[in-house]
Design a protein around this motif. Structure first.
Motif, PDB file in Angstrom:
ATOM      1  N   HIS A  21       0.858  -1.180   0.000  1.00 14.45           N
ATOM      2  CA  HIS A  21       0.000   0.000   0.000  1.00 14.45           C
ATOM      3  C   HIS A  21       0.897   1.234   0.000  1.00 14.45           C
ATOM      4  CE1 HIS A  21      -3.243   2.737   1.444  1.00 14.45           C
ATOM      5  NE2 HIS A  21      -2.224   3.327   2.054  1.00 14.45           N
ATOM      6  N   TYR A  22       0.613   2.193  -0.897  1.00 13.28           N
ATOM      7  CA  TYR A  22       1.388   3.428  -0.871  1.00 13.28           C
ATOM      8  C   TYR A  22       0.514   4.609  -1.236  1.00 13.28           C
ATOM      9  CZ  TYR A  22       1.933   3.233  -6.045  1.00 13.28           C
ATOM     10  OH  TYR A  22       1.725   3.208  -7.395  1.00 13.28           O
ATOM     11  N   GLU A  23       0.954   5.782  -0.790  1.00 16.17           N
ATOM     12  CA  GLU A  23       0.213   7.017  -0.992  1.00 16.17           C
ATOM     13  C   GLU A  23       1.153   8.079  -1.557  1.00 16.17           C
ATOM     14  OE1 GLU A  23      -1.493   7.975   2.787  1.00 16.17           O
ATOM     15  OE2 GLU A  23      -2.430   5.984   3.007  1.00 16.17           O
ATOM     16  N   VAL A  24       0.621   8.903  -2.442  1.00 15.49           N
ATOM     17  CA  VAL A  24       1.417   9.957  -3.073  1.00 15.49           C
ATOM     18  C   VAL A  24       0.652  11.275  -2.972  1.00 15.49           C
ATOM     19  CG1 VAL A  24       2.639  10.699  -5.146  1.00 15.49           C
ATOM     20  CG2 VAL A  24       2.342   8.256  -4.694  1.00 15.49           C
ATOM     21  N   ARG A  25       1.369  12.301  -2.551  1.00 13.53           N
ATOM     22  CA  ARG A  25       0.810  13.649  -2.432  1.00 13.53           C
ATOM     23  C   ARG A  25       1.691  14.632  -3.184  1.00 13.53           C
ATOM     24  NH1 ARG A  25       0.164  11.074   2.451  1.00 13.53           N
ATOM     25  NH2 ARG A  25      -1.592  11.617   3.812  1.00 13.53           N
ATOM     26  N   GLY A  26       1.104  15.694  -3.680  1.00 14.16           N
ATOM     27  CA  GLY A  26       1.846  16.858  -4.144  1.00 14.16           C
ATOM     28  C   GLY A  26       2.537  16.714  -5.480  1.00 14.16           C
ATOM     29  N   HIS A  54       6.582  19.393  -3.015  1.00 13.95           N
ATOM     30  CA  HIS A  54       7.265  18.122  -3.251  1.00 13.95           C
ATOM     31  C   HIS A  54       6.238  17.049  -3.606  1.00 13.95           C
ATOM     32  CE1 HIS A  54      10.359  20.159  -0.790  1.00 13.95           C
ATOM     33  NE2 HIS A  54      11.221  19.377  -1.407  1.00 13.95           N
ATOM     34  N   THR A  55       6.681  16.058  -4.345  1.00 15.20           N
ATOM     35  CA  THR A  55       5.940  14.811  -4.457  1.00 15.20           C
ATOM     36  C   THR A  55       6.343  13.959  -3.268  1.00 15.20           C
ATOM     37  OG1 THR A  55       5.923  14.910  -6.880  1.00 15.20           O
ATOM     38  CG2 THR A  55       5.531  12.760  -5.857  1.00 15.20           C
ATOM     39  N   VAL A  56       5.380  13.566  -2.448  1.00 16.20           N
ATOM     40  CA  VAL A  56       5.688  12.870  -1.205  1.00 16.20           C
ATOM     41  C   VAL A  56       5.118  11.455  -1.248  1.00 16.20           C
ATOM     42  CG1 VAL A  56       5.580  12.923   1.306  1.00 16.20           C
ATOM     43  CG2 VAL A  56       5.576  15.076   0.016  1.00 16.20           C
ATOM     44  N   LEU A  57       5.992  10.483  -1.075  1.00 16.19           N
ATOM     45  CA  LEU A  57       5.629   9.069  -1.052  1.00 16.19           C
ATOM     46  C   LEU A  57       5.632   8.563   0.380  1.00 16.19           C
ATOM     47  CD1 LEU A  57       5.353   6.123  -2.264  1.00 16.19           C
ATOM     48  CD2 LEU A  57       7.865   6.127  -2.393  1.00 16.19           C
ATOM     49  N   THR A  58       4.547   7.925   0.784  1.00  7.14           N
ATOM     50  CA  THR A  58       4.499   7.204   2.056  1.00  7.14           C
ATOM     51  C   THR A  58       3.965   5.805   1.778  1.00  7.14           C
ATOM     52  OG1 THR A  58       2.274   8.040   2.574  1.00  7.14           O
ATOM     53  CG2 THR A  58       4.153   9.282   3.439  1.00  7.14           C
ATOM     54  N   THR A  59       4.286   4.863   2.656  1.00  8.55           N
ATOM     55  CA  THR A  59       3.884   3.481   2.403  1.00  8.55           C
ATOM     56  C   THR A  59       3.757   2.712   3.720  1.00  8.55           C
ATOM     57  OG1 THR A  59       4.495   1.445   1.215  1.00  8.55           O
ATOM     58  CG2 THR A  59       6.289   2.761   2.125  1.00  8.55           C
ATOM     59  N   ASP A  60       2.927   1.698   3.705  1.00  7.90           N
ATOM     60  CA  ASP A  60       2.917   0.721   4.789  1.00  7.90           C
ATOM     61  C   ASP A  60       3.980  -0.324   4.452  1.00  7.90           C
ATOM     62  OD1 ASP A  60       0.736   2.143   5.639  1.00  7.90           O
ATOM     63  OD2 ASP A  60      -0.695   0.498   5.478  1.00  7.90           O
ATOM     64  N   PRO A  61       4.989  -0.524   5.301  1.00 11.23           N
ATOM     65  CA  PRO A  61       6.001  -1.537   4.981  1.00 11.23           C
ATOM     66  C   PRO A  61       5.392  -2.938   4.939  1.00 11.23           C
ATOM     67  CG  PRO A  61       6.294  -0.737   7.220  1.00 11.23           C
ATOM     68  CD  PRO A  61       5.246   0.130   6.597  1.00 11.23           C
ATOM     69  N   ARG A  62       6.035  -3.820   4.203  1.00 13.48           N
ATOM     70  CA  ARG A  62       5.487  -5.163   4.017  1.00 13.48           C
ATOM     71  C   ARG A  62       5.147  -5.830   5.347  1.00 13.48           C
ATOM     72  NH1 ARG A  62       8.247  -9.436   1.078  1.00 13.48           N
ATOM     73  NH2 ARG A  62       8.669  -7.894  -0.542  1.00 13.48           N
TER      74      ARG A  62
END
Length: 275
Positions: A21-26, A54-62
């Motif tokens: 799962h990952y999320e991207v903002r901006g 900025h383009t910001v990537l966040t994620t739930d680690p495996r």
């Protein structure tokens, strides 16, 4: 991928053995905010502040949150998580990335920098728990084994009490019972079990390739409120090994989540120095 700076794009990416799962903002230069076991939600406030330019990537680690794994018995190591992050950066096609990793996520970020340096513009390792860099590593590893054993035997409060004592984190009387006793969110419990059973040992035992990291840009971050804690010690050991001065960030081990605005200001000052 075209992104709306006011929106958060939520997606999944299939990788070897997991679905991330990952999320991207901006919009703008890519910044990845990485935790372990902390998931994307823990970085949401900081991500919103950075997404203005900025383009910001966040994620739930495996294995954590919304990133299920095919084999629940597989251990989560910094190199394995770094391979996942590499895939995400490639998927966005917006690198090289500035990677801010905190705690176990800092180990992930360092592992990525030493294996895929072309994907990383700057690594900010905020309080990595690199016990192996310390002289008392054997004692710390024994404590890790004891807290894992306590947790897996059902002594949740006892495991956390030993964890906090080892980490040098002082909590008010009764705080552990309030935080980890009674009725709890099932996902939080599942993530906690995953962390104690398959992630904690692999993270604190991991040792970075200092020679490889010296050929990359690394900032070692330490919380201003973390003085004397274990991750203060491990961070200073890493900075000494890399021959760099650590950078103080507002707050403690999770200052970016507890009070993100001053943390973002300090982070922007660090980023301004590489432009």
């Amino acid at each position: 991928m075209t992104l709306d700076s006011s929106a958060t794009t939520v997606q999944t990416l299939r990788v070897d053995g997991a679905r991330l799962h990952y999320e991207v903002r901006g919009q703008g230069p890519l910044v990845a905010l990485v935790g372990a076991p902390m998931a994307a939600a823990g970085f949401a406030a900081l991500a919103d502040l950075l997404a203005t330019d900025h383009t910001v990537l966040t994620t739930d680690p495996r294995g954590i949150g919304r990133s299920p794994v095919d084999d629940p018995e597989q251990d989560s190591t910094p190199p394995l998580r770094a391979a996942d992050l590499s895939r995400l950066i490639a998927e966005l096609d917006a690198g090289p990335a500035i990677v801010l990793g905190s705690s176990g996520g800092a180990c992930t970020a360092l592992a990525l920098a030493q294996t895929r340096p072309e994907q990383v513009r700057l690594t900010i390792a905020h309080e990595p728990p690199l016990d192996g860099l310390l002289d008392d590593r054997d004692e710390l590893h024994r404590a890790t084994e004891e807290m894992i054993a306590r947790y897996l035997a059902g002594d949740v409060i006892g495991a956390w009490r030993l964890f906090m004592a080892t980490a040098g984190i002082r909590l008010p009387e009764g705080a552990l019972e309030q935080m980890f006793g009674g009725e709890r969110d099932p996902q939080a419990v599942a993530d906690e079990l995953r962390w104690f059973g398959h992630e904690l040992r692999e993270t604190v035992h991991w040792r970075p390739d200092v020679a490889a990291l010296r050929g990359t840009e690394v900032v070692v971050g330490i919380g201003e409120a973390s003085a004397g804690q274990l991750c203060d010690r491990t961070s200073r050991a890493l900075a000494e090994a890399l021959d760099v001065e650590p950078v103080a960030f507002p707050g403690g081990h999770t200052g970016f989540a507890e009070d993100p605005e001053p943390f973002a200001i300090r982070l922007r000052a660090v980023l301004a120095g590489i432009r």
